[in-house]
Design a protein around this motif. Structure first.
Motif, PDB file in Angstrom:
ATOM      1  N   LEU A  87       8.984   1.069 -31.683  1.00 53.88           N
ATOM      2  CA  LEU A  87       8.037   2.177 -31.705  1.00 53.88           C
ATOM      3  C   LEU A  87       7.755   2.553 -33.152  1.00 53.88           C
ATOM      4  CD1 LEU A  87       6.545   4.276 -29.841  1.00 53.88           C
ATOM      5  CD2 LEU A  87       8.424   5.826 -30.393  1.00 53.88           C
ATOM      6  N   PHE A  88       6.471   2.699 -33.466  1.00 53.27           N
ATOM      7  CA  PHE A  88       6.049   3.170 -34.784  1.00 53.27           C
ATOM      8  C   PHE A  88       5.478   4.567 -34.631  1.00 53.27           C
ATOM      9  CE2 PHE A  88       2.501   3.707 -37.820  1.00 53.27           C
ATOM     10  CZ  PHE A  88       3.246   3.736 -38.990  1.00 53.27           C
ATOM     11  N   ASP A  89       6.005   5.518 -35.382  1.00 48.20           N
ATOM     12  CA  ASP A  89       5.537   6.903 -35.376  1.00 48.20           C
ATOM     13  C   ASP A  89       4.889   7.220 -36.718  1.00 48.20           C
ATOM     14  OD1 ASP A  89       6.638   7.324 -32.900  1.00 48.20           O
ATOM     15  OD2 ASP A  89       8.414   8.358 -33.633  1.00 48.20           O
ATOM     16  N   LEU A  90       3.719   7.834 -36.674  1.00 49.67           N
ATOM     17  CA  LEU A  90       3.075   8.373 -37.859  1.00 49.67           C
ATOM     18  C   LEU A  90       2.750   9.825 -37.572  1.00 49.67           C
ATOM     19  CD1 LEU A  90       1.864   7.839 -40.691  1.00 49.67           C
ATOM     20  CD2 LEU A  90      -0.284   7.276 -39.538  1.00 49.67           C
ATOM     21  N   GLY A  91       3.245  10.743 -38.413  1.00 54.12           N
ATOM     22  CA  GLY A  91       3.072  12.139 -38.083  1.00 54.12           C
ATOM     23  C   GLY A  91       2.909  13.048 -39.274  1.00 54.12           C
ATOM     24  N   VAL A  92       2.574  14.292 -38.967  1.00 60.17           N
ATOM     25  CA  VAL A  92       2.483  15.340 -39.975  1.00 60.17           C
ATOM     26  C   VAL A  92       3.120  16.592 -39.386  1.00 60.17           C
ATOM     27  CG1 VAL A  92       0.142  15.958 -39.247  1.00 60.17           C
ATOM     28  CG2 VAL A  92       0.969  16.653 -41.509  1.00 60.17           C
ATOM     29  N   ARG A  93       3.917  17.263 -40.192  1.00 61.68           N
ATOM     30  CA  ARG A  93       4.666  18.446 -39.772  1.00 61.68           C
ATOM     31  C   ARG A  93       4.202  19.625 -40.625  1.00 61.68           C
ATOM     32  NH1 ARG A  93      10.049  19.508 -37.640  1.00 61.68           N
ATOM     33  NH2 ARG A  93      11.098  21.192 -38.776  1.00 61.68           N
ATOM     34  N   PHE A  94       3.718  20.682 -39.961  1.00 62.92           N
ATOM     35  CA  PHE A  94       3.179  21.848 -40.662  1.00 62.92           C
ATOM     36  C   PHE A  94       4.142  23.024 -40.544  1.00 62.92           C
ATOM     37  CE2 PHE A  94      -0.537  19.432 -39.226  1.00 62.92           C
ATOM     38  CZ  PHE A  94      -1.268  19.327 -40.410  1.00 62.92           C
ATOM     39  N   ASN A  95       4.370  23.685 -41.667  1.00 61.77           N
ATOM     40  CA  ASN A  95       5.106  24.943 -41.687  1.00 61.77           C
ATOM     41  C   ASN A  95       4.070  26.065 -41.700  1.00 61.77           C
ATOM     42  OD1 ASN A  95       6.519  27.273 -42.382  1.00 61.77           O
ATOM     43  ND2 ASN A  95       7.912  26.198 -43.787  1.00 61.77           N
TER      44      ASN A  95
END
Length: 235
Positions: free
Chosen positions: A211-219
């Motif tokens: 599995l390949f995950d590409l993400g962005v996490r916002f505070n």
């Protein structure tokens, strides 16, 4: 799942009015699964976590929603969702302990409880939990460990282990490694590569995939959002 949702919704108004808001995290992911034998499945997933602290005791509520969007096979794409509720306590400035209850509606659904811990010290962040199923008729146990280490210039290395044991029915294991980059606006870009093993018990082959995950996490605010647990019910 409906009982857990009702409990979370009942808690939110009082917590919001208590002026103990700690922070909110939004995590958006694109995921691509490949079994290595020609089958591929793409999905998108979003997680929302908000937390409140009252001195050294607090609560965190999480919601995850996902959707399958593309596949190499002709499938009926699934929508799925999960909920998590954490009761937390800060033993020290670097160590947070928690008690988790969570559920999701993917596959047969899971209703679990777990003890968890989060340790942060300088560039190091380590999170783990052990859990069991509410249904005493099912053999199930959960072990998760994940960590990150900030190297320099906002760049971090990440790794994790998820292991679900179903007794005679087999196990599900995920090993992951990745990297993240912290931007000046509080968002973090990250990419993970994980190896999945799905065992169905004696006499059945173990299915493996990547599995390949590409993400962005916002505070989205709050001075201590980094101390929120990052449990994702469906992974």
């Amino acid at each position: 799942m409906s009982r857990l949702l009702a409990a979370v919704l009942a808690l939110l108004p009082g917590m919001a009015a208590a002026q103990a808001y700690e922070g909110t995290i939004v995590d958006l992911q694109y995921q691509k699964y490949d079994d290595g034998a020609g089958f591929e499945l793409d999905s998108i997933e979003g997680t929302l976590d908000a937390s409140w602290m009252f001195g050294r005791v607090g609560v965190q509520a999480g919601l995850v929603i996902g959707k399958e969007i593309d596949s190499s096979d002709d499938l009926d794409f699934q929508h799925y969702r999960g909920l998590a509720l954490h009761l937390t306590t800060d033993v020290s400035d670097s160590l947070r302990l928690g008690a988790l209850v969570a559920s999701d509606n993917r596959f047969d659904g899971i209703y679990l409880y777990a003890a968890e811990a989060l340790y942060m010290n300088g560039p190091l962040r380590v999170e783990g939990r052990v859990g069991d199923n509410f249904n005493n008729g099912d053999s199930f146990s959960l072990l998760e460990v994940k960590g990150a280490f900030t190297i320099a210039g906002g760049l971090s290395a990440r790794a994790g282990l998820h292991y679900s044991d179903y007794g005679d029915a087999g196990y599900y294991r995920v090993l992951s490694v990745g990297a993240g980059y912290q931007m000046n606006n509080g968002a973090e870009l990250y990419a993970d590569i994980s190896r999945h093993a799905n065992d169905f018990g004696a006499g059945s082959p173990t299915l493996n995939g990547s599995l390949f995950d590409l993400g962005v996490r916002f505070n989205l605010g709050g001075g201590n959002s980094d101390k929120a647990f990052s449990y994702q019910p469906l992974n």
